[in-house]
Structure formats: C-alpha cells, structure tokens
Scaffold this active site. Sequence first.
Site, short mmCIF file in Angstrom:
data_model
loop_
_atom_site.label_atom_id
_atom_site.label_comp_id
_atom_site.label_asym_id
_atom_site.label_seq_id
_atom_site.Cartn_x
_atom_site.Cartn_y
_atom_site.Cartn_z
N GLY A 129 -4.17 -4.55 -3.65
CA GLY A 129 -5.54 -3.56 -4.10
C GLY A 129 -4.51 -2.19 -4.41
O GLY A 129 -4.07 -1.69 -3.59
N HIS A 130 -4.59 -1.95 -5.68
CA HIS A 130 -3.92 -0.86 -6.20
C HIS A 130 -4.94 0.19 -6.71
O HIS A 130 -5.72 -0.04 -7.60
CB HIS A 130 -3.06 -1.35 -7.67
N ASP A 138 0.94 -1.24 -0.05
CA ASP A 138 0.04 0.01 0.16
C ASP A 138 1.00 1.22 0.11
O ASP A 138 0.39 2.32 0.70
CB ASP A 138 -1.17 -0.09 1.20
N GLN A 190 2.04 -6.23 -3.12
CA GLN A 190 2.55 -6.34 -1.62
C GLN A 190 3.68 -5.48 -1.53
O GLN A 190 3.89 -4.36 -2.23
CB GLN A 190 2.74 -7.77 -1.34
N LYS A 241 1.74 2.24 -5.08
CA LYS A 241 2.45 1.55 -6.42
C LYS A 241 1.51 1.78 -7.51
O LYS A 241 1.79 2.22 -8.61
CB LYS A 241 2.61 -0.08 -6.25
P1 GDP Z 1 -0.69 0.09 -3.54
O1 GDP Z 1 -1.26 -1.11 -3.08
O2 GDP Z 1 0.60 0.36 -3.24
O3 GDP Z 1 -1.18 0.61 -5.15
O4 GDP Z 1 -1.41 1.37 -2.63
P2 GDP Z 1 -2.97 1.40 -2.34
O5 GDP Z 1 -3.94 2.00 -3.55
O6 GDP Z 1 -3.34 0.20 -1.57
O7 GDP Z 1 -2.89 2.58 -1.07
C1 GDP Z 1 -2.55 3.83 -1.53
C2 GDP Z 1 -3.74 4.91 -1.02
O8 GDP Z 1 -2.87 5.99 -1.13
C3 GDP Z 1 -4.51 4.96 -2.46
O9 GDP Z 1 -5.87 5.37 -1.67
C4 GDP Z 1 -4.25 5.99 -3.04
O10 GDP Z 1 -5.22 6.75 -3.93
C5 GDP Z 1 -3.49 7.00 -2.11
N1 GDP Z 1 -2.61 7.95 -2.53
C6 GDP Z 1 -1.28 7.52 -3.53
N2 GDP Z 1 -0.68 8.54 -3.31
C7 GDP Z 1 -0.92 9.55 -2.59
C8 GDP Z 1 -0.56 10.69 -1.93
O11 GDP Z 1 0.54 11.10 -2.58
N3 GDP Z 1 -1.31 11.41 -1.28
C9 GDP Z 1 -2.23 11.02 -0.74
N4 GDP Z 1 -2.92 11.57 0.16
N5 GDP Z 1 -2.83 9.71 -1.03
C10 GDP Z 1 -2.10 9.09 -1.94
P1 IMO Z 2 -0.89 -4.40 -2.03
O1 IMO Z 2 -0.37 -4.81 -3.33
C1 IMO Z 2 -0.87 -4.66 2.20
C2 IMO Z 2 -0.78 -8.54 3.94
C3 IMO Z 2 -1.74 -9.21 4.67
C4 IMO Z 2 -1.30 -9.88 5.88
C5 IMO Z 2 -0.18 -10.65 4.79
C6 IMO Z 2 -0.59 -12.27 4.47
O2 IMO Z 2 -2.05 -3.55 -2.19
O3 IMO Z 2 0.23 -3.49 -1.59
P2 IMO Z 2 -2.15 -12.89 2.14
O4 IMO Z 2 -3.66 -12.60 2.36
O5 IMO Z 2 -1.29 -12.40 1.43
O6 IMO Z 2 -1.90 -14.27 2.71
O7 IMO Z 2 -1.75 -11.90 3.47
O8 IMO Z 2 0.08 -9.85 3.87
N1 IMO Z 2 -1.15 -8.38 2.36
C7 IMO Z 2 -0.91 -7.03 2.16
N2 IMO Z 2 -0.84 -5.82 2.99
N3 IMO Z 2 -0.74 -4.58 0.89
C8 IMO Z 2 -0.86 -5.73 0.02
O9 IMO Z 2 -1.04 -5.66 -1.30
C9 IMO Z 2 -1.14 -6.87 0.73
N4 IMO Z 2 -1.17 -8.14 0.18
C10 IMO Z 2 -0.99 -9.21 1.32
O10 IMO Z 2 -2.70 -7.84 5.35
O11 IMO Z 2 -0.73 -9.00 6.74
MG MG Z 3 -2.96 -1.86 -1.79
#
Ligand code: GDP
Ligand code: IMO
Ligand code: MG
Length: 434
Positions: free
Chosen positions: A42-43, A15, A228, A18
């Site tokens: 979850g991207h 998270d 991840q 990416k």
């Molecule tokens: P990922 O799994 O690495 O793709 O990240 P996620 O999408 O799970 O979580 C990142 C969250 O931060 C999402 O809700 C994005 O929309 C948000 N986000 C990304 N870059 C920024 C930023 O620079 N500032 C803020 N406030 N939110 C951001």
């Molecule tokens: P993105 O791509 C954050 C974490 C879970 C748990 C551990 C094992 O959005 O960054 P699993 O279901 O993979 O067996 O869970 O890994 N986890 C993540 N945490 N972002 C993710 O993906 C994750 N994918 C798995 O919360 O701690």
């Molecule tokens: Mg994510």
Amino acid sequence: MSTENVAVIGLQWGDEGKGKVVDALAKACRYVVRFCGGANAGHTVNVAGERFALHLIPCGILHEDVCNVVGNGVVFDPVVALEEIRGLRERGVSIGPENLAVSQAAHVVMPWHKLQDTLSERSLGRGKIGTTARGIGPCYADKANRSTAIRVGDLAQPDVLREKVLHVADIRNRIFAAVYGAEPMDAEEVSEEYAECGRQLAGMIRDTGRMLRRAIHRRERILFEGGQGSMLDIDHGTYPFVTSSSVTACGVPSGAGVPPAAVGQVVGVVKAYCSRVGSGPFPTEQANPIGDRLRERGREYGTTTGRPRRCGWLDTFALRYTADLSGVTELALSLLDVLTGLEELKVCTGYRVAGRAADAFAPDLMADAECTYQTLPGWQRSVSDCRAFDELPAEAQQYVRCVSELVGRPVGVISVGPDRQQTIVYQTKVRGLA
Ligand code: GDP
Ligand code: IMO
Ligand code: MG
C-alpha cells in the site's frame, strides 16, 4: 550500461514512505517498475491535497510520460488491479497500454490463494503470521510448485486458462473440504471471471523483461519501486514472519528481468522510528504510551488493511544490515515530523543476547534481543515547514547526523510531512531528488 537507474527499497518492515520517494523521483525517469510482492503493498502518494493509495499499480502512474511496469516477480491479482485502474480513471488518471505494462510471466493471484491465506491464518490462531490476506504466500507457493500455477499470459488465452482453472480448482476444492470443511468454488465461474479480466487487460500484457532490457540499451532511465521492507524479505528477514518474495535490491534483477548491473543507485527508505504490522519479533517496540503516541501522530494504520501498526524506536543495528544487503548508496529519512514534541529520543545501537553484546546483526537474534540505546535530546518546534537542513531545530539535525553515522550512509533527503513539497534535500547524489 547506464548506472543512473535507481532502486527505492524499504529498509524496515514496510510502510517507510516509499510511495512518496518514488513519486518524487518518477518525473526524472522513463520507467517505474514493481518487481516484488503484490496487492499486499500500500503505497501512499499525496498530490495537491489529494491522497492516492496504490497497491499493484506503480506510483509512476501519476506522472505523464512514465511507463509503469508490473514485473515478472510480482504476484498479480487482476481483480484488484482492474478495480484500482477503475478508481484511478475516475479521478482523472489516464491508463492504457501506453503507460502500463504487466509481465506475461507474473503469477496470477487466484480466489483459492486468498481463501487459503485466510483459512490457514485462522487455523494458526495465536501463531499466525498476520498476513494481509491478499493470497500472496499461497500464490508464490504455487509458482514454486509449477503444476498448479497460472500466469498472466494465461489470462489472454481463454481455453488454456479454463483448462488450468478446472484442474487446479478441483485439487483446491478437495483440499479445502477435507482440511477446513470449506465450500467448493465454482471453477467455471472463476474461469469466466478471469478470462474477462484478461480481455480488459489486453494490450497491457507484455514481455516486460525484454522491454526493460531494450530500455537499458537505449539508456532510458528506470526506477525500481520496492514493496514491503527488507526485514520482511523471504530469505533475509525475520523468517517465518516475513512476506514471500525477495524485496531487497537483490530481488530487482530477477523480479524485473534485468541484469544486476542495471541497478545503479539504491535509495534506502527509513522511517525516523519503526513500525511493523502483523506478528514477529520487534526488539525496539514500545507497547506503551510512547508507541501509542507514535501511532497517533504518524497515523500508523495500514494502507492496505487498516490495521493499527506496532510502533517503536529506530533500530540502527538492523538498519546497517539491511543497508548492506541492498548496497544502499543513500538514505531517505521519512516521517521526521512525527518525532516532534518528545522529550528525548532513543536509538538502538546494538543487542545483548543472553547477557552478552552481539558482535554482528542477524535477524534470528531479534526474538531474544535486549536493546542497547543511545539517548538523544528531542525538539519541540514543528519541522513540517522546514525546507532546508539548517532550518531544522539543532536537536533534529543532531538526530539525522546520528542516524547517518550509525547506519554508515549519507542521508539524501529528509521528509517532514506527507506532501510532495514537505521534503528537505540534504546530501543526495540521485538526479531527480535534488
Ligand atoms: P509505503 O508503503 O512505504 O509507500 O508507505 P505507506 O504509504 O504505507 O505509509 C507511509 C504513510 O506516511 C503514508 O500515509 C504517507 O502519506 C505518510 N508519509 C510519508 N512521508 C511522511 C512524512 O514525512 N511525514 C508524515 N507525517 N507522513 C508521511
Ligand atoms: P508496503 O509495500 C507493511 C507484512 C504483513 C505481514 C507479512 C506477511 O506497503 O510497505 P503477506 O500478506 O505479505 O503474506 O504478509 O508482511 N506486509 C507488509 N507490511 N507494508 C507492506 O507493504 C507489507 N506487505 C506485507 O503485514 O506481517
Ligand atoms: Mg505501505
């Protein structure tokens, strides 16, 4: 061989943002490839005020002329994927064999994997891993086990699929009944449902490794989309509180079916602080009003599960390790705006374990680590509208420089908000980011 290919890798616990970086780079690439994990990812991508949350479909799907690939290293849940495809199509995104390919060698997440994930977490109680319950671990376990595995290629052959499903479901049903007292699954129903998935995916099931190796010969540019984060890596993370695949850049070659030299630049995505979902050590965690503030301002609730994320200060001792592991060539520093308004900021620079300074980082140190912090001044003025480094408050500039120095990598881009344009191009050498 082209060294223009780029991997985008999370350097913390996932998270990191990416999705936004992949979206920014995708327009300058021909392929966007997932190589690890599955629907546990979850991207998030924000386009013109619209928010897309992608789980199995690569983030390049929002760009025309990009071929999106789900590589062999992914565990593929066809039910989730088809649901995601349906949702995207309803929002006007066109998806078909011309822009989506799924490896025939990727492993299929079956209903028993999801059930196993849930039942085993429940039985672990307080010792649970805190998984996403998407069946990820059990599916990779079957991949390693071989005789109980089902691959995407099997979905396209109903007779082969049925035989395998009946065989595996029989074993699983007996285990679930004996160990967890669970109801049996109807194998014929499962077989029919997954064969139907195979029919709907027809044309997209391909030898994606061969596709990508050909692309390399033609010098077509590839973007490898990490899932991840490095501290969740099965080999190099905070085991056993990890996911079940190789999520660093080391996982790219085998998870995509390309030679190691096919990965040129590596962008390490780093959130300006830390977050973690699920159990496991987190030395810089702030289970206090600071952590609460980071969670609220950063909207730190899981994209996949909606769970509140644990939050804390940036850990540069760990980051130097994860940047080294993936051979990171530059950082993308995200969510810098979330730090606005704090009086002072702390950055972890090292650990003390049993009263002594640790001379090198290792994930196993984390459980008993006491952090050494450097304190930096905060800033009060919003950074969300800044579009150049020198528009940032002096304290924010100092924070970015300090992170870069402590991690030992240049900062290519800085993200100051979720939208595409809320990005500062700083020291990047990656074509397409500038
Ligand atoms: P990922 O799994 O690495 O793709 O990240 P996620 O999408 O799970 O979580 C990142 C969250 O931060 C999402 O809700 C994005 O929309 C948000 N986000 C990304 N870059 C920024 C930023 O620079 N500032 C803020 N406030 N939110 C951001
Ligand atoms: P993105 O791509 C954050 C974490 C879970 C748990 C551990 C094992 O959005 O960054 P699993 O279901 O993979 O067996 O869970 O890994 N986890 C993540 N945490 N972002 C993710 O993906 C994750 N994918 C798995 O919360 O701690
Ligand atoms: Mg994510």
